[in-house]
Design a protein around this motif. Structure first.
Motif, PDB file in Angstrom:
ATOM      1  N   PRO A  86       8.272   6.546   2.289  1.00  0.00           N
ATOM      2  CA  PRO A  86       7.901   5.397   1.449  1.00  0.00           C
ATOM      3  C   PRO A  86       9.098   4.493   1.146  1.00  0.00           C
ATOM      4  O   PRO A  86       8.962   3.273   1.097  1.00  0.00           O
ATOM      5  CB  PRO A  86       7.364   6.034   0.169  1.00  0.00           C
ATOM      6  N   GLU A  87      10.282   5.097   0.976  1.00  0.00           N
ATOM      7  CA  GLU A  87      11.486   4.314   0.717  1.00  0.00           C
ATOM      8  C   GLU A  87      11.832   3.420   1.912  1.00  0.00           C
ATOM      9  O   GLU A  87      12.231   2.264   1.735  1.00  0.00           O
ATOM     10  CB  GLU A  87      12.665   5.227   0.383  1.00  0.00           C
ATOM     11  N   ASP A  88      11.672   3.971   3.128  1.00  0.00           N
ATOM     12  CA  ASP A  88      11.928   3.173   4.332  1.00  0.00           C
ATOM     13  C   ASP A  88      10.931   2.025   4.450  1.00  0.00           C
ATOM     14  O   ASP A  88      11.283   0.919   4.851  1.00  0.00           O
ATOM     15  CB  ASP A  88      11.868   4.042   5.587  1.00  0.00           C
ATOM     16  N   LEU A  89       9.674   2.294   4.114  1.00  0.00           N
ATOM     17  CA  LEU A  89       8.646   1.250   4.144  1.00  0.00           C
ATOM     18  C   LEU A  89       8.977   0.155   3.137  1.00  0.00           C
ATOM     19  O   LEU A  89       8.879  -1.036   3.448  1.00  0.00           O
ATOM     20  CB  LEU A  89       7.267   1.847   3.865  1.00  0.00           C
ATOM     21  N   ALA A  90       9.399   0.547   1.937  1.00  0.00           N
ATOM     22  CA  ALA A  90       9.779  -0.444   0.918  1.00  0.00           C
ATOM     23  C   ALA A  90      10.941  -1.293   1.414  1.00  0.00           C
ATOM     24  O   ALA A  90      10.942  -2.517   1.240  1.00  0.00           O
ATOM     25  CB  ALA A  90      10.155   0.259  -0.388  1.00  0.00           C
ATOM     26  N   HIS A  91      11.913  -0.659   2.049  1.00  0.00           N
ATOM     27  CA  HIS A  91      13.061  -1.397   2.588  1.00  0.00           C
ATOM     28  C   HIS A  91      12.614  -2.363   3.684  1.00  0.00           C
ATOM     29  O   HIS A  91      13.048  -3.519   3.728  1.00  0.00           O
ATOM     30  CB  HIS A  91      14.104  -0.418   3.120  1.00  0.00           C
ATOM     31  N   GLU A  92      11.727  -1.913   4.567  1.00  0.00           N
ATOM     32  CA  GLU A  92      11.225  -2.769   5.651  1.00  0.00           C
ATOM     33  C   GLU A  92      10.480  -3.986   5.101  1.00  0.00           C
ATOM     34  O   GLU A  92      10.547  -5.075   5.657  1.00  0.00           O
ATOM     35  CB  GLU A  92      10.299  -1.960   6.559  1.00  0.00           C
ATOM     36  N   MET A  93       9.775  -3.804   3.980  1.00  0.00           N
ATOM     37  CA  MET A  93       9.009  -4.896   3.379  1.00  0.00           C
ATOM     38  C   MET A  93       9.863  -5.765   2.457  1.00  0.00           C
ATOM     39  O   MET A  93       9.387  -6.754   1.909  1.00  0.00           O
ATOM     40  CB  MET A  93       7.817  -4.329   2.589  1.00  0.00           C
ATOM     41  N   GLY A  94      11.136  -5.386   2.267  1.00  0.00           N
ATOM     42  CA  GLY A  94      12.017  -6.144   1.382  1.00  0.00           C
ATOM     43  C   GLY A  94      11.747  -5.872  -0.078  1.00  0.00           C
ATOM     44  O   GLY A  94      12.029  -6.698  -0.942  1.00  0.00           O
ATOM     45  N   LEU A  95      11.198  -4.680  -0.363  1.00  0.00           N
ATOM     46  CA  LEU A  95      10.817  -4.344  -1.738  1.00  0.00           C
ATOM     47  C   LEU A  95      11.646  -3.193  -2.311  1.00  0.00           C
ATOM     48  O   LEU A  95      11.197  -2.523  -3.229  1.00  0.00           O
ATOM     49  CB  LEU A  95       9.322  -3.976  -1.785  1.00  0.00           C
ATOM     50  N   SER A  96      12.839  -2.977  -1.777  1.00  0.00           N
ATOM     51  CA  SER A  96      13.684  -1.905  -2.307  1.00  0.00           C
ATOM     52  C   SER A  96      13.979  -2.152  -3.781  1.00  0.00           C
ATOM     53  O   SER A  96      14.115  -1.233  -4.571  1.00  0.00           O
ATOM     54  CB  SER A  96      14.989  -1.816  -1.524  1.00  0.00           C
ATOM     55  N   GLU A  97      14.080  -3.417  -4.142  1.00  0.00           N
ATOM     56  CA  GLU A  97      14.248  -3.822  -5.547  1.00  0.00           C
ATOM     57  C   GLU A  97      13.116  -4.794  -5.848  1.00  0.00           C
ATOM     58  O   GLU A  97      12.488  -5.326  -4.950  1.00  0.00           O
ATOM     59  CB  GLU A  97      15.597  -4.499  -5.747  1.00  0.00           C
ATOM     60  N   GLY A  98      12.868  -5.040  -7.109  1.00  0.00           N
ATOM     61  CA  GLY A  98      11.832  -5.998  -7.475  1.00  0.00           C
ATOM     62  C   GLY A  98      12.084  -7.352  -6.828  1.00  0.00           C
ATOM     63  O   GLY A  98      13.219  -7.767  -6.643  1.00  0.00           O
ATOM     64  N   LEU A  99      11.033  -8.021  -6.462  1.00  0.00           N
ATOM     65  CA  LEU A  99      11.123  -9.294  -5.761  1.00  0.00           C
ATOM     66  C   LEU A  99      10.419 -10.363  -6.578  1.00  0.00           C
ATOM     67  O   LEU A  99       9.301 -10.154  -7.050  1.00  0.00           O
ATOM     68  CB  LEU A  99      10.463  -9.138  -4.382  1.00  0.00           C
ATOM     69  N   ARG A 100      11.065 -11.486  -6.778  1.00  0.00           N
ATOM     70  CA  ARG A 100      10.448 -12.618  -7.469  1.00  0.00           C
ATOM     71  C   ARG A 100      10.246 -13.732  -6.457  1.00  0.00           C
ATOM     72  O   ARG A 100      11.206 -14.216  -5.858  1.00  0.00           O
ATOM     73  CB  ARG A 100      11.332 -13.103  -8.606  1.00  0.00           C
TER      74      ARG A 100
END
Length: 129
Positions: A86-100
């Motif tokens: 899931p962490e890799d998926l978040a990184h791939e989507m650019g969501l490792s940190e909150g996104l505004r």
């Protein structure tokens, strides 16, 4: 009347016409922005176009809407591709940190996108700030 005087008048008329047109377009944009801001409600959700794209290989397991006193948000549960965390998926989507996501012409509000891993899945939240 000389051709020089006629040219000056034509240039002046053109500049006035362009200025008036730009002014009217600015007013129209400002009024539509104001109308869009006023028409939002506490239960409003960002449009689907403001939701991050799901990468190929990952699948949507669940999608729901949740509300609290601060407004509503869309919750999307993603199952990563085989061999992906899931962490890799978040990184791939650019969501490792909150996104505004900044306001757009058609959606004049800031959108917050956050994600957190949970039990092998990635939980994505999308809502207005």
């Amino acid at each position: 009347m000389t051709s020089r005087t006629a040219l000056r008048r034509r240039t002046k008329r053109t500049l006035v016409a362009v200025s008036v047109t730009l002014g009217l377009l600015s007013c129209l944009w400002g009024l539509s922005f104001l109308w869009l801001q006023m028409s939002k409600t506490e239960g409003a959700l960002p449009p689907e176009s403001r939701t991050p794209q799901v990468p190929s290989g990952a699948t949507v397991a669940d999608e729901s809407m949740e509300c609290a006193s601060g407004g509503c948000w869309r919750t999307i549960t993603l199952v990563p591709a085989a061999g992906q965390s899931p962490e890799d998926l978040a990184h791939e989507m650019g969501l490792s940190e909150g996104l505004r996501l900044p306001p757009t012409v058609l959606d004049p509000a800031t959108v917050y996108v956050g994600a957190r891993p949970e039990e092998g899945k990635l939980i994505v939240h999308v809502g207005y700030q």
